[in-house]
Motif scaffolding. Structure first.
Motif, PDB file in Angstrom:
ATOM      1  N   PHE A   1      -2.497  14.653  -2.430  1.00  0.00           N
ATOM      2  CA  PHE A   1      -3.147  13.463  -2.981  1.00  0.00           C
ATOM      3  C   PHE A   1      -2.102  12.472  -3.494  1.00  0.00           C
ATOM      4  O   PHE A   1      -2.205  11.270  -3.287  1.00  0.00           O
ATOM      5  CB  PHE A   1      -4.079  13.848  -4.125  1.00  0.00           C
ATOM      6  CG  PHE A   1      -5.392  14.436  -3.670  1.00  0.00           C
ATOM      7  CD1 PHE A   1      -5.868  14.211  -2.392  1.00  0.00           C
ATOM      8  CD2 PHE A   1      -6.149  15.211  -4.522  1.00  0.00           C
ATOM      9  CE1 PHE A   1      -7.073  14.752  -1.966  1.00  0.00           C
ATOM     10  CE2 PHE A   1      -7.361  15.760  -4.112  1.00  0.00           C
ATOM     11  CZ  PHE A   1      -7.820  15.521  -2.825  1.00  0.00           C
ATOM     12  N   ALA A   2      -1.100  13.017  -4.195  1.00  0.00           N
ATOM     13  CA  ALA A   2      -0.065  12.139  -4.752  1.00  0.00           C
ATOM     14  C   ALA A   2       0.716  11.444  -3.649  1.00  0.00           C
ATOM     15  O   ALA A   2       1.037  10.255  -3.746  1.00  0.00           O
ATOM     16  CB  ALA A   2       0.892  12.953  -5.625  1.00  0.00           C
ATOM     17  N   GLY A   3       1.045  12.166  -2.589  1.00  0.00           N
ATOM     18  CA  GLY A   3       1.782  11.574  -1.489  1.00  0.00           C
ATOM     19  C   GLY A   3       0.981  10.528  -0.741  1.00  0.00           C
ATOM     20  O   GLY A   3       1.537   9.616  -0.126  1.00  0.00           O
ATOM     21  N   ALA A   4      -0.343  10.650  -0.808  1.00  0.00           N
ATOM     22  CA  ALA A   4      -1.199   9.695  -0.110  1.00  0.00           C
ATOM     23  C   ALA A   4      -1.513   8.465  -0.950  1.00  0.00           C
ATOM     24  O   ALA A   4      -2.206   7.556  -0.485  1.00  0.00           O
ATOM     25  CB  ALA A   4      -2.503  10.385   0.296  1.00  0.00           C
ATOM     26  N   ALA A   5      -1.012   8.431  -2.191  1.00  0.00           N
ATOM     27  CA  ALA A   5      -1.328   7.328  -3.110  1.00  0.00           C
ATOM     28  C   ALA A   5      -0.529   6.089  -2.740  1.00  0.00           C
ATOM     29  O   ALA A   5       0.519   5.792  -3.304  1.00  0.00           O
ATOM     30  CB  ALA A   5      -1.039   7.734  -4.548  1.00  0.00           C
ATOM     31  N   VAL A   6      -1.009   5.371  -1.734  1.00  0.00           N
ATOM     32  CA  VAL A   6      -0.361   4.135  -1.301  1.00  0.00           C
ATOM     33  C   VAL A   6      -1.421   3.052  -1.146  1.00  0.00           C
ATOM     34  O   VAL A   6      -2.606   3.340  -0.998  1.00  0.00           O
ATOM     35  CB  VAL A   6       0.397   4.319   0.042  1.00  0.00           C
ATOM     36  CG1 VAL A   6       1.550   5.284  -0.114  1.00  0.00           C
ATOM     37  CG2 VAL A   6      -0.555   4.789   1.139  1.00  0.00           C
ATOM     38  N   GLN A   7      -0.978   1.822  -1.198  1.00  0.00           N
ATOM     39  CA  GLN A   7      -1.864   0.684  -1.039  1.00  0.00           C
ATOM     40  C   GLN A   7      -1.165  -0.312  -0.136  1.00  0.00           C
ATOM     41  O   GLN A   7      -0.064  -0.771  -0.438  1.00  0.00           O
ATOM     42  CB  GLN A   7      -2.158   0.061  -2.411  1.00  0.00           C
ATOM     43  CG  GLN A   7      -3.123  -1.115  -2.377  1.00  0.00           C
ATOM     44  CD  GLN A   7      -3.452  -1.594  -3.774  1.00  0.00           C
ATOM     45  OE1 GLN A   7      -3.788  -0.810  -4.652  1.00  0.00           O
ATOM     46  NE2 GLN A   7      -3.330  -2.893  -3.982  1.00  0.00           N
ATOM     47  N   ASP A   8      -1.791  -0.627   0.981  1.00  0.00           N
ATOM     48  CA  ASP A   8      -1.172  -1.505   1.965  1.00  0.00           C
ATOM     49  C   ASP A   8       0.200  -0.987   2.381  1.00  0.00           C
ATOM     50  O   ASP A   8       1.153  -1.761   2.570  1.00  0.00           O
ATOM     51  CB  ASP A   8      -1.038  -2.928   1.417  1.00  0.00           C
ATOM     52  CG  ASP A   8      -2.393  -3.563   1.112  1.00  0.00           C
ATOM     53  OD1 ASP A   8      -3.358  -3.240   1.835  1.00  0.00           O
ATOM     54  OD2 ASP A   8      -2.477  -4.354   0.174  1.00  0.00           O
ATOM     55  N   GLY A   9       0.319   0.330   2.492  1.00  0.00           N
ATOM     56  CA  GLY A   9       1.571   0.924   2.935  1.00  0.00           C
ATOM     57  C   GLY A   9       2.626   1.046   1.865  1.00  0.00           C
ATOM     58  O   GLY A   9       3.734   1.493   2.144  1.00  0.00           O
ATOM     59  N   ARG A  10       2.324   0.652   0.610  1.00  0.00           N
ATOM     60  CA  ARG A  10       3.290   0.720  -0.485  1.00  0.00           C
ATOM     61  C   ARG A  10       2.849   1.729  -1.524  1.00  0.00           C
ATOM     62  O   ARG A  10       1.650   1.949  -1.715  1.00  0.00           O
ATOM     63  CB  ARG A  10       3.452  -0.655  -1.144  1.00  0.00           C
ATOM     64  CG  ARG A  10       4.075  -1.709  -0.249  1.00  0.00           C
ATOM     65  CD  ARG A  10       4.273  -2.991  -1.027  1.00  0.00           C
ATOM     66  NE  ARG A  10       4.995  -4.001  -0.258  1.00  0.00           N
ATOM     67  CZ  ARG A  10       5.366  -5.176  -0.745  1.00  0.00           C
ATOM     68  NH1 ARG A  10       5.070  -5.483  -2.004  1.00  0.00           N
ATOM     69  NH2 ARG A  10       6.020  -6.029   0.007  1.00  0.00           N
ATOM     70  N   PRO A  11       3.822   2.352  -2.245  1.00  0.00           N
ATOM     71  CA  PRO A  11       3.454   3.290  -3.307  1.00  0.00           C
ATOM     72  C   PRO A  11       2.545   2.627  -4.338  1.00  0.00           C
ATOM     73  O   PRO A  11       2.728   1.456  -4.693  1.00  0.00           O
ATOM     74  CB  PRO A  11       4.804   3.677  -3.924  1.00  0.00           C
ATOM     75  CG  PRO A  11       5.796   3.421  -2.836  1.00  0.00           C
ATOM     76  CD  PRO A  11       5.273   2.233  -2.076  1.00  0.00           C
ATOM     77  N   ALA A  12       1.563   3.389  -4.818  1.00  0.00           N
ATOM     78  CA  ALA A  12       0.591   2.852  -5.761  1.00  0.00           C
ATOM     79  C   ALA A  12       0.266   3.900  -6.807  1.00  0.00           C
ATOM     80  O   ALA A  12       0.630   5.069  -6.683  1.00  0.00           O
ATOM     81  CB  ALA A  12      -0.672   2.408  -5.026  1.00  0.00           C
ATOM     82  N   GLY A  13      -0.412   3.464  -7.852  1.00  0.00           N
ATOM     83  CA  GLY A  13      -0.887   4.384  -8.878  1.00  0.00           C
ATOM     84  C   GLY A  13      -0.158   4.196 -10.194  1.00  0.00           C
ATOM     85  O   GLY A  13       0.769   3.395 -10.323  1.00  0.00           O
ATOM     86  N   THR A  14      -0.595   4.957 -11.189  1.00  0.00           N
ATOM     87  CA  THR A  14      -0.018   4.888 -12.532  1.00  0.00           C
ATOM     88  C   THR A  14       1.215   5.774 -12.618  1.00  0.00           C
ATOM     89  O   THR A  14       1.189   6.924 -12.188  1.00  0.00           O
ATOM     90  CB  THR A  14      -1.053   5.335 -13.583  1.00  0.00           C
ATOM     91  OG1 THR A  14      -2.192   4.467 -13.504  1.00  0.00           O
ATOM     92  CG2 THR A  14      -0.465   5.267 -14.981  1.00  0.00           C
ATOM     93  N   LEU A  15       2.289   5.226 -13.171  1.00  0.00           N
ATOM     94  CA  LEU A  15       3.554   5.944 -13.313  1.00  0.00           C
ATOM     95  C   LEU A  15       3.784   6.216 -14.796  1.00  0.00           C
ATOM     96  O   LEU A  15       4.091   5.302 -15.558  1.00  0.00           O
ATOM     97  CB  LEU A  15       4.700   5.118 -12.737  1.00  0.00           C
ATOM     98  CG  LEU A  15       6.089   5.756 -12.792  1.00  0.00           C
ATOM     99  CD1 LEU A  15       6.195   6.899 -11.787  1.00  0.00           C
ATOM    100  CD2 LEU A  15       7.163   4.706 -12.509  1.00  0.00           C
ATOM    101  N   LYS A  16       3.647   7.467 -15.195  1.00  0.00           N
ATOM    102  CA  LYS A  16       3.765   7.847 -16.603  1.00  0.00           C
ATOM    103  C   LYS A  16       5.200   8.277 -16.903  1.00  0.00           C
ATOM    104  O   LYS A  16       5.687   9.264 -16.354  1.00  0.00           O
ATOM    105  CB  LYS A  16       2.796   8.981 -16.937  1.00  0.00           C
ATOM    106  CG  LYS A  16       2.701   9.299 -18.422  1.00  0.00           C
ATOM    107  CD  LYS A  16       1.643  10.355 -18.696  1.00  0.00           C
ATOM    108  CE  LYS A  16       1.565  10.685 -20.184  1.00  0.00           C
ATOM    109  NZ  LYS A  16       0.579  11.765 -20.456  1.00  0.00           N
TER     110      LYS A  16
END
Length: 307
Positions: free
Chosen positions: A80-95
Protein backbone atom coordinates in the motif's frame (compact mmCIF):
# COMPACT_ATOMS: atom_id res chain seq x y z
CA UNK A 1 -11.47 -2.86 4.34
CA UNK A 2 -13.02 -3.38 7.79
CA UNK A 3 -11.37 -6.79 8.42
CA UNK A 4 -8.00 -5.22 7.58
CA UNK A 5 -8.65 -2.45 10.10
CA UNK A 6 -9.45 -5.01 12.79
CA UNK A 7 -6.31 -7.00 11.96
CA UNK A 8 -4.25 -3.79 12.06
CA UNK A 9 -5.53 -2.98 15.56
CA UNK A 10 -4.73 -6.52 16.68
CA UNK A 11 -1.22 -6.68 15.20
CA UNK A 12 -0.13 -3.31 16.60
CA UNK A 13 -1.62 -4.08 20.01
CA UNK A 14 0.13 -7.45 20.03
CA UNK A 15 3.49 -6.01 18.97
CA UNK A 16 3.45 -3.41 21.76
CA UNK A 17 1.21 -5.27 24.24
CA UNK A 18 -0.66 -2.01 24.63
CA UNK A 19 -3.89 -0.62 23.23
CA UNK A 20 -2.56 2.87 23.95
CA UNK A 21 0.61 2.37 21.87
CA UNK A 22 -1.44 0.94 19.02
CA UNK A 23 -3.82 3.89 19.25
CA UNK A 24 -0.95 6.36 18.89
CA UNK A 25 0.16 4.59 15.73
CA UNK A 26 -3.33 4.55 14.27
CA UNK A 27 -4.50 7.99 15.33
CA UNK A 28 -7.37 6.44 17.30
CA UNK A 29 -8.36 6.35 20.95
CA UNK A 30 -7.33 3.33 23.07
CA UNK A 31 -11.04 2.56 23.50
CA UNK A 32 -11.52 2.40 19.71
CA UNK A 33 -8.57 0.02 19.33
CA UNK A 34 -9.86 -2.17 22.15
CA UNK A 35 -13.27 -2.23 20.47
CA UNK A 36 -11.71 -3.27 17.14
CA UNK A 37 -9.86 -6.13 18.82
CA UNK A 38 -13.05 -7.21 20.61
CA UNK A 39 -14.90 -7.27 17.28
CA UNK A 40 -12.16 -9.41 15.77
CA UNK A 41 -12.36 -11.79 18.72
CA UNK A 42 -16.13 -12.07 18.27
CA UNK A 43 -15.75 -12.66 14.53
CA UNK A 44 -13.16 -15.43 15.08
CA UNK A 45 -14.76 -16.88 18.17
CA UNK A 46 -11.41 -16.67 19.96
CA UNK A 47 -9.98 -14.78 22.90
CA UNK A 48 -6.77 -13.13 21.67
CA UNK A 49 -5.68 -11.17 24.76
CA UNK A 50 -5.75 -11.57 28.51
CA UNK A 51 -6.65 -8.12 29.84
CA UNK A 52 -5.92 -6.71 33.27
CA UNK A 53 -5.63 -3.22 34.71
CA UNK A 54 -1.83 -3.50 34.63
CA UNK A 55 -0.95 -5.28 31.43
CA UNK A 56 -2.04 -6.88 28.20
CA UNK A 57 -0.83 -10.38 27.28
CA UNK A 58 -1.50 -12.62 24.31
CA UNK A 59 -3.37 -15.86 24.75
CA UNK A 60 -2.09 -19.01 23.04
CA UNK A 61 -4.62 -18.39 20.25
CA UNK A 62 -3.46 -14.76 20.01
CA UNK A 63 0.19 -15.80 19.70
CA UNK A 64 -0.72 -18.28 16.95
CA UNK A 65 -2.72 -15.68 15.02
CA UNK A 66 0.07 -13.12 15.30
CA UNK A 67 2.59 -15.60 13.86
CA UNK A 68 0.29 -16.30 10.95
CA UNK A 69 -0.77 -12.76 10.03
CA UNK A 70 2.20 -10.53 10.99
CA UNK A 71 4.33 -11.17 7.90
CA UNK A 72 1.49 -11.02 5.34
CA UNK A 73 0.13 -7.88 7.03
CA UNK A 74 3.54 -6.16 6.87
CA UNK A 75 3.87 -7.10 3.21
CA UNK A 76 0.42 -5.69 2.52
CA UNK A 77 1.29 -2.45 4.36
CA UNK A 78 4.46 -2.11 2.29
CA UNK A 79 2.52 -2.70 -0.92
CA UNK A 80 0.00 0.00 0.00
CA UNK A 81 2.79 2.39 0.93
CA UNK A 82 4.65 1.75 -2.31
CA UNK A 83 1.49 2.39 -4.28
CA UNK A 84 0.91 5.78 -2.60
CA UNK A 85 1.47 7.97 -5.64
CA UNK A 86 -0.51 10.71 -7.33
CA UNK A 87 -0.03 11.46 -11.01
CA UNK A 88 3.07 9.28 -10.91
CA UNK A 89 4.61 11.19 -7.97
CA UNK A 90 5.04 10.15 -4.32
CA UNK A 91 2.06 11.19 -2.21
CA UNK A 92 0.71 10.96 1.30
CA UNK A 93 1.51 12.22 4.79
CA UNK A 94 5.17 12.14 5.84
CA UNK A 95 5.53 11.91 9.62
CA UNK A 96 8.95 13.17 10.75
CA UNK A 97 10.50 13.70 14.19
CA UNK A 98 13.25 16.30 14.60
CA UNK A 99 14.77 18.55 17.24
CA UNK A 100 13.24 21.97 17.89
CA UNK A 101 16.05 24.38 17.07
CA UNK A 102 17.87 22.03 14.68
CA UNK A 103 14.74 21.41 12.67
CA UNK A 104 13.80 25.09 12.57
CA UNK A 105 17.29 26.22 11.52
CA UNK A 106 18.32 23.54 9.03
CA UNK A 107 15.28 21.51 7.89
CA UNK A 108 12.35 23.92 7.66
CA UNK A 109 14.21 26.06 5.06
CA UNK A 110 14.38 22.98 2.82
CA UNK A 111 10.62 22.49 2.73
CA UNK A 112 9.92 24.90 -0.12
CA UNK A 113 12.22 23.16 -2.56
CA UNK A 114 11.10 19.71 -1.40
CA UNK A 115 7.42 20.53 -1.95
CA UNK A 116 8.16 22.00 -5.37
CA UNK A 117 9.47 18.56 -6.35
CA UNK A 118 6.82 16.57 -4.45
CA UNK A 119 3.64 18.65 -4.10
CA UNK A 120 1.46 15.65 -3.22
CA UNK A 121 3.41 14.92 -0.01
CA UNK A 122 2.05 16.49 3.18
CA UNK A 123 4.75 17.07 5.86
CA UNK A 124 3.57 16.14 9.35
CA UNK A 125 6.56 17.24 11.41
CA UNK A 126 6.91 16.82 15.16
CA UNK A 127 9.50 19.02 16.91
CA UNK A 128 10.87 17.53 20.13
CA UNK A 129 14.34 17.34 21.69
CA UNK A 130 13.65 13.89 23.15
CA UNK A 131 14.56 10.73 21.23
CA UNK A 132 11.50 8.95 19.85
CA UNK A 133 10.57 5.34 19.17
CA UNK A 134 10.03 5.30 15.41
CA UNK A 135 8.14 2.02 15.38
CA UNK A 136 5.94 2.58 18.44
CA UNK A 137 5.15 6.19 17.56
CA UNK A 138 4.61 5.55 13.86
CA UNK A 139 7.22 7.90 12.40
CA UNK A 140 8.39 7.54 8.83
CA UNK A 141 11.68 9.32 9.57
CA UNK A 142 13.55 10.87 12.50
CA UNK A 143 16.51 13.25 12.18
CA UNK A 144 18.90 13.86 15.05
CA UNK A 145 21.26 12.00 17.32
CA UNK A 146 21.11 9.53 20.16
CA UNK A 147 18.20 7.46 18.87
CA UNK A 148 18.51 3.82 19.89
CA UNK A 149 19.02 1.46 16.99
CA UNK A 150 16.36 -1.06 17.93
CA UNK A 151 15.69 -4.01 15.59
CA UNK A 152 14.11 -2.80 12.38
CA UNK A 153 15.66 0.70 12.43
CA UNK A 154 18.33 1.96 10.02
CA UNK A 155 20.55 5.01 10.64
CA UNK A 156 22.21 6.86 7.78
CA UNK A 157 24.84 9.31 9.03
CA UNK A 158 24.51 12.89 7.80
CA UNK A 159 27.32 14.61 9.74
CA UNK A 160 29.56 14.32 12.80
CA UNK A 161 29.00 16.97 15.43
CA UNK A 162 31.27 18.48 18.05
CA UNK A 163 30.73 20.58 21.16
CA UNK A 164 32.72 23.79 21.49
CA UNK A 165 33.10 26.46 24.18
CA UNK A 166 31.58 29.88 23.43
CA UNK A 167 30.67 33.18 25.05
CA UNK A 168 29.55 36.62 23.92
CA UNK A 169 32.13 39.33 23.12
CA UNK A 170 30.46 41.48 25.80
CA UNK A 171 30.99 38.81 28.47
CA UNK A 172 34.64 38.40 27.51
CA UNK A 173 35.33 42.15 27.19
CA UNK A 174 36.55 42.45 30.79
CA UNK A 175 37.99 38.95 31.12
CA UNK A 176 41.20 37.25 30.07
CA UNK A 177 40.81 34.64 27.35
CA UNK A 178 41.40 31.13 28.74
CA UNK A 179 44.35 29.24 27.34
CA UNK A 180 43.51 25.80 28.78
CA UNK A 181 40.23 24.09 29.80
CA UNK A 182 41.39 24.13 33.45
CA UNK A 183 41.00 27.94 33.42
CA UNK A 184 37.26 27.71 32.71
CA UNK A 185 36.62 27.14 36.42
CA UNK A 186 36.97 30.91 36.86
CA UNK A 187 34.05 31.63 34.48
CA UNK A 188 30.27 31.58 34.95
CA UNK A 189 28.77 28.55 33.24
CA UNK A 190 25.39 28.02 31.57
CA UNK A 191 25.03 24.32 32.26
CA UNK A 192 22.79 21.86 30.46
CA UNK A 193 20.61 19.34 32.26
CA UNK A 194 19.86 16.20 30.28
CA UNK A 195 16.14 15.99 29.51
CA UNK A 196 16.33 12.18 29.56
CA UNK A 197 18.45 11.49 32.66
CA UNK A 198 17.98 14.72 34.60
CA UNK A 199 21.72 14.93 35.22
CA UNK A 200 23.96 17.91 34.53
CA UNK A 201 26.07 17.41 31.42
CA UNK A 202 29.84 17.33 31.85
CA UNK A 203 32.09 17.61 28.80
CA UNK A 204 35.53 16.09 28.34
CA UNK A 205 37.36 18.28 25.87
CA UNK A 206 40.17 17.00 23.67
CA UNK A 207 42.68 18.57 21.32
CA UNK A 208 44.52 17.47 18.19
CA UNK A 209 47.44 15.89 20.06
CA UNK A 210 45.17 13.65 22.13
CA UNK A 211 45.12 15.54 25.43
CA UNK A 212 41.84 15.36 27.34
CA UNK A 213 40.43 17.44 30.15
CA UNK A 214 37.02 17.44 31.88
CA UNK A 215 36.08 21.09 31.72
CA UNK A 216 33.89 22.77 34.34
CA UNK A 217 32.71 26.33 34.93
CA UNK A 218 31.05 27.83 37.99
CA UNK A 219 27.41 26.83 37.59
CA UNK A 220 25.53 30.10 37.13
CA UNK A 221 22.32 28.76 35.60
CA UNK A 222 20.93 25.44 34.37
CA UNK A 223 18.86 24.95 31.20
CA UNK A 224 17.66 21.81 29.44
CA UNK A 225 17.63 23.26 25.91
CA UNK A 226 20.79 24.01 23.89
CA UNK A 227 19.14 26.81 21.93
CA UNK A 228 18.16 28.57 25.15
CA UNK A 229 21.74 28.14 26.36
CA UNK A 230 23.01 29.79 23.17
CA UNK A 231 20.68 32.75 23.66
CA UNK A 232 21.67 33.15 27.31
CA UNK A 233 25.32 33.15 26.26
CA UNK A 234 24.61 35.79 23.62
CA UNK A 235 23.04 37.94 26.36
CA UNK A 236 26.30 37.80 28.29
CA UNK A 237 25.20 35.40 31.02
CA UNK A 238 28.30 33.21 30.86
CA UNK A 239 30.20 30.49 29.04
CA UNK A 240 28.35 27.77 27.15
CA UNK A 241 29.28 24.33 25.86
CA UNK A 242 27.37 24.24 22.58
CA UNK A 243 26.94 21.66 19.84
CA UNK A 244 28.16 23.15 16.58
CA UNK A 245 24.70 23.04 14.89
CA UNK A 246 23.48 25.45 17.58
CA UNK A 247 26.65 27.54 17.73
CA UNK A 248 27.48 27.91 14.02
CA UNK A 249 24.97 30.64 13.06
CA UNK A 250 25.94 32.82 16.05
CA UNK A 251 29.66 32.32 15.57
CA UNK A 252 29.24 33.38 11.93
CA UNK A 253 27.27 36.50 12.91
CA UNK A 254 29.70 37.48 15.69
CA UNK A 255 27.05 37.22 18.41
CA UNK A 256 29.20 34.50 19.98
CA UNK A 257 32.95 33.94 19.97
CA UNK A 258 34.72 30.65 20.36
CA UNK A 259 36.95 30.11 23.37
CA UNK A 260 39.72 27.50 23.35
CA UNK A 261 39.50 26.94 19.56
CA UNK A 262 41.91 24.00 19.74
CA UNK A 263 39.59 22.09 22.09
CA UNK A 264 36.32 20.26 21.39
CA UNK A 265 34.20 17.31 22.49
CA UNK A 266 32.82 14.66 20.13
CA UNK A 267 29.01 14.53 20.35
CA UNK A 268 28.53 11.74 17.83
CA UNK A 269 26.68 11.78 14.52
CA UNK A 270 23.52 13.43 13.31
CA UNK A 271 21.69 10.75 11.36
CA UNK A 272 18.48 10.19 9.50
CA UNK A 273 16.63 7.19 10.93
CA UNK A 274 13.94 5.14 9.23
CA UNK A 275 12.34 1.68 9.44
CA UNK A 276 14.20 -1.11 7.71
CA UNK A 277 11.70 -2.28 5.12
CA UNK A 278 12.20 -4.05 1.84
CA UNK A 279 9.78 -1.61 0.24
CA UNK A 280 9.98 1.86 1.74
CA UNK A 281 7.05 4.15 0.96
CA UNK A 282 7.96 6.34 -2.00
CA UNK A 283 7.42 9.50 0.07
CA UNK A 284 9.94 8.27 2.66
CA UNK A 285 12.53 7.23 0.10
CA UNK A 286 12.51 10.54 -1.78
CA UNK A 287 12.64 12.53 1.47
CA UNK A 288 15.71 10.61 2.70
CA UNK A 289 17.50 11.15 -0.61
CA UNK A 290 16.55 14.85 -0.62
CA UNK A 291 17.89 15.47 2.91
CA UNK A 292 21.13 13.59 2.24
CA UNK A 293 21.66 15.62 -0.94
CA UNK A 294 20.84 18.91 0.83
CA UNK A 295 23.42 18.20 3.56
CA UNK A 296 26.01 17.54 0.84
CA UNK A 297 25.19 20.66 -1.19
CA UNK A 298 25.19 22.95 1.86
CA UNK A 299 28.36 21.33 3.26
CA UNK A 300 26.70 21.02 6.66
CA UNK A 301 29.06 18.22 7.74
CA UNK A 302 31.97 20.70 7.56
CA UNK A 303 29.93 23.39 9.33
CA UNK A 304 29.17 21.06 12.25
CA UNK A 305 32.78 19.89 12.60
CA UNK A 306 34.37 21.64 15.59
CA UNK A 307 37.86 20.24 15.12
Amino acid sequence: MEPLNLIESFVLSAEHLSFSAAARRLGLTPAAVSKNVARLETSLGLRLFQRSTRKLTLTTEGEKLLREVAAPFTALQDAFAGAAVQDGRPAGTLKVSLGLAFGREYLVPLLGEFLEHYPAIVPDWHFDNRPVDLIADGFDVAIGGGIELTPGIVARELARTHVIVAASPAYMATRTMPRHPSELSAFDGIVRRSSTTGRLRAWTLQNHVGEQYQAECRTRMIFDDPEAIAHAAMHGQGVAFLPMPHAAPWLASGALMRLLPAWYADQGPISIYYPNKKLLPARTRVFIDFVVDAFRKQKLAAKFDGR
